[in-house]
Write a protein that holds these residues in place. Structure first.
Motif, PDB file in Angstrom:
ATOM      1  N   GLY A 106      16.558  -9.443 -15.058  1.00 52.57           N
ATOM      2  CA  GLY A 106      16.655 -10.913 -14.803  1.00 52.57           C
ATOM      3  C   GLY A 106      15.876 -10.727 -12.633  1.00 52.57           C
ATOM      4  N   ASP A 107      15.676 -11.943 -12.326  1.00 57.15           N
ATOM      5  CA  ASP A 107      14.727 -12.099 -11.840  1.00 57.15           C
ATOM      6  C   ASP A 107      15.483 -12.593 -10.277  1.00 57.15           C
ATOM      7  N   TYR A 108      16.569 -11.731  -9.934  1.00 56.29           N
ATOM      8  CA  TYR A 108      17.464 -11.673  -8.144  1.00 56.29           C
ATOM      9  C   TYR A 108      17.129 -11.620  -7.529  1.00 56.29           C
ATOM     10  N   PRO A 109      16.324 -12.249  -6.279  1.00 53.68           N
ATOM     11  CA  PRO A 109      16.011 -12.277  -5.078  1.00 53.68           C
ATOM     12  C   PRO A 109      16.841 -10.833  -4.871  1.00 53.68           C
ATOM     13  N   GLN A 110      17.486 -11.153  -4.063  1.00 56.34           N
ATOM     14  CA  GLN A 110      18.399  -9.648  -3.507  1.00 56.34           C
ATOM     15  C   GLN A 110      18.102  -8.826  -3.838  1.00 56.34           C
ATOM     16  N   VAL A 111      18.160  -8.525  -5.350  1.00 62.70           N
ATOM     17  CA  VAL A 111      17.434  -7.126  -5.636  1.00 62.70           C
ATOM     18  C   VAL A 111      15.822  -6.199  -6.430  1.00 62.70           C
ATOM     19  N   GLN A 112      14.861  -7.517  -5.431  1.00 60.80           N
ATOM     20  CA  GLN A 112      13.624  -7.568  -6.026  1.00 60.80           C
ATOM     21  C   GLN A 112      13.042  -6.327  -4.513  1.00 60.80           C
ATOM     22  N   VAL A 113      12.176  -5.809  -5.375  1.00 60.73           N
ATOM     23  CA  VAL A 113      11.675  -4.960  -4.055  1.00 60.73           C
ATOM     24  C   VAL A 113       9.549  -5.166  -4.212  1.00 60.73           C
ATOM     25  N   PRO A 114       9.855  -5.842  -2.613  1.00 60.89           N
ATOM     26  CA  PRO A 114       8.510  -6.107  -2.571  1.00 60.89           C
ATOM     27  C   PRO A 114       7.264  -5.229  -3.059  1.00 60.89           C
ATOM     28  N   SER A 115       5.601  -5.305  -3.389  1.00 64.39           N
ATOM     29  CA  SER A 115       4.701  -4.937  -3.604  1.00 64.39           C
ATOM     30  C   SER A 115       5.203  -4.109  -2.222  1.00 64.39           C
ATOM     31  N   TYR A 116       3.664  -3.370  -2.351  1.00 60.94           N
ATOM     32  CA  TYR A 116       3.313  -2.695  -1.118  1.00 60.94           C
ATOM     33  C   TYR A 116       2.410  -1.208  -1.661  1.00 60.94           C
ATOM     34  N   CYS A 117       1.339  -1.187  -0.750  1.00 66.05           N
ATOM     35  CA  CYS A 117       0.060  -0.438  -0.481  1.00 66.05           C
ATOM     36  C   CYS A 117       0.485   1.204   0.695  1.00 66.05           C
ATOM     37  N   LEU A 118      -0.627   2.251  -0.180  1.00 64.05           N
ATOM     38  CA  LEU A 118      -0.123   3.415   0.803  1.00 64.05           C
ATOM     39  C   LEU A 118      -0.892   3.702   0.530  1.00 64.05           C
ATOM     40  N   VAL A 119      -2.100   4.457   2.114  1.00 64.83           N
ATOM     41  CA  VAL A 119      -3.131   5.586   2.055  1.00 64.83           C
ATOM     42  C   VAL A 119      -2.910   6.471   2.571  1.00 64.83           C
ATOM     43  N   ASN A 120      -3.043   7.350   1.634  1.00 69.36           N
ATOM     44  CA  ASN A 120      -3.196   8.855   2.428  1.00 69.36           C
ATOM     45  C   ASN A 120      -4.694   9.366   1.880  1.00 69.36           C
ATOM     46  N   ILE A 121      -4.543  10.499   3.267  1.00 69.40           N
ATOM     47  CA  ILE A 121      -6.247  11.072   3.727  1.00 69.40           C
ATOM     48  C   ILE A 121      -5.738  12.479   3.852  1.00 69.40           C
ATOM     49  N   ARG A 122      -7.224  13.039   3.586  1.00 68.72           N
ATOM     50  CA  ARG A 122      -7.205  14.522   3.416  1.00 68.72           C
ATOM     51  C   ARG A 122      -8.668  14.657   4.422  1.00 68.72           C
ATOM     52  N   ALA A 123      -8.438  15.777   4.964  1.00 65.28           N
ATOM     53  CA  ALA A 123      -9.875  16.460   5.728  1.00 65.28           C
ATOM     54  C   ALA A 123      -9.531  17.882   5.857  1.00 65.28           C
ATOM     55  N   PHE A 132      -8.788  25.444   5.021  1.00 63.52           N
ATOM     56  CA  PHE A 132      -7.426  24.605   6.380  1.00 63.52           C
ATOM     57  C   PHE A 132      -7.963  23.121   6.756  1.00 63.52           C
ATOM     58  N   GLY A 133      -7.104  22.215   5.761  1.00 60.16           N
ATOM     59  CA  GLY A 133      -6.515  20.911   6.457  1.00 60.16           C
ATOM     60  C   GLY A 133      -6.185  20.215   6.598  1.00 60.16           C
ATOM     61  N   LEU A 134      -6.674  18.990   7.097  1.00 60.48           N
ATOM     62  CA  LEU A 134      -5.379  17.996   7.944  1.00 60.48           C
ATOM     63  C   LEU A 134      -5.092  16.932   6.853  1.00 60.48           C
ATOM     64  N   PHE A 135      -4.011  16.683   6.838  1.00 63.76           N
ATOM     65  CA  PHE A 135      -3.086  15.187   6.243  1.00 63.76           C
ATOM     66  C   PHE A 135      -2.984  14.250   6.541  1.00 63.76           C
ATOM     67  N   GLY A 136      -2.926  13.226   6.191  1.00 59.93           N
ATOM     68  CA  GLY A 136      -1.653  12.392   7.149  1.00 59.93           C
ATOM     69  C   GLY A 136      -1.374  11.705   5.296  1.00 59.93           C
ATOM     70  N   ASP A 137      -0.002  10.672   5.021  1.00 60.21           N
ATOM     71  CA  ASP A 137       0.405  10.747   3.778  1.00 60.21           C
ATOM     72  C   ASP A 137       1.372   9.298   4.739  1.00 60.21           C
ATOM     73  N   ASN A 138       0.920   7.920   3.782  1.00 58.11           N
ATOM     74  CA  ASN A 138       1.403   6.958   4.726  1.00 58.11           C
ATOM     75  C   ASN A 138       0.582   6.135   5.620  1.00 58.11           C
ATOM     76  N   VAL A 139      -0.791   6.309   6.110  1.00 66.61           N
ATOM     77  CA  VAL A 139      -1.699   6.831   7.349  1.00 66.61           C
ATOM     78  C   VAL A 139      -1.278   5.306   7.460  1.00 66.61           C
ATOM     79  N   ILE A 140      -0.758   3.915   7.873  1.00 69.02           N
ATOM     80  CA  ILE A 140      -0.354   2.437   8.182  1.00 69.02           C
ATOM     81  C   ILE A 140       0.628   2.913   8.307  1.00 69.02           C
ATOM     82  N   ASN A 141       1.924   4.065   8.010  1.00 68.50           N
ATOM     83  CA  ASN A 141       3.459   3.808   8.595  1.00 68.50           C
ATOM     84  C   ASN A 141       3.598   2.574   8.052  1.00 68.50           C
ATOM     85  N   ARG A 142       3.516   2.147   6.140  1.00 64.30           N
ATOM     86  CA  ARG A 142       4.147   1.222   5.812  1.00 64.30           C
ATOM     87  C   ARG A 142       5.844   1.424   5.758  1.00 64.30           C
ATOM     88  N   TYR A 143       6.538   0.380   5.734  1.00 66.58           N
ATOM     89  CA  TYR A 143       7.706   0.400   6.391  1.00 66.58           C
ATOM     90  C   TYR A 143       7.897   0.101   5.027  1.00 66.58           C
TER      91      TYR A 143
END
Length: 96
Positions: A26-43, A54-65
């Motif tokens: 159903g289309d219930y707004p109280q249980v809606q999961v909004p869209s989101y975008c995640l950015v991950n990097i590796r070097a 040896f590597g460094l990484f960052g997951d969800n680097v924009i710290n999106r809630y």
């Protein structure tokens, strides 16, 4: 990518987009999961023979809630939050 005769570098990233959805039928707004975008990097650096890395990484680097799931049980709404920004390092050695 070769930096020197025995040392190379690697880089990578990925972006994932999750469109909005509902946690229940159903289309219930109280249980809606909004869209989101995640950015991950590796070097990192690696030896030419591939034994050391040896590597460094960052997951969800924009710290999106964001939340990954939501449901309603009686009069309570429960949301499961996604992971915050995570930074770290890796060291690897390959034994033969």
């Amino acid at each position: 990518m070769g930096l020197t005769r025995g040392l190379g570098a690697y880089f990578g990233s990925n972006i994932t987009y999750h469109s909005k959805t509902n946690g229940q039928f159903g289309d219930y707004p109280q249980v809606q999961v909004p869209s989101y975008c995640l950015v991950n990097i590796r070097a990192g650096l690696k030896t030419a023979d591939g034994r050391w890395r040896f590597g460094l990484f960052g997951d969800n680097v924009i710290n999106r809630y964001y939340w990954t799931s939501v449901y309603q049980q009686s009069d309570a709404i429960v949301r499961y939050a996604g992971r915050p920004a995570i930074w770290g390092a890796t060291v690897a050695y390959r034994f033969n």
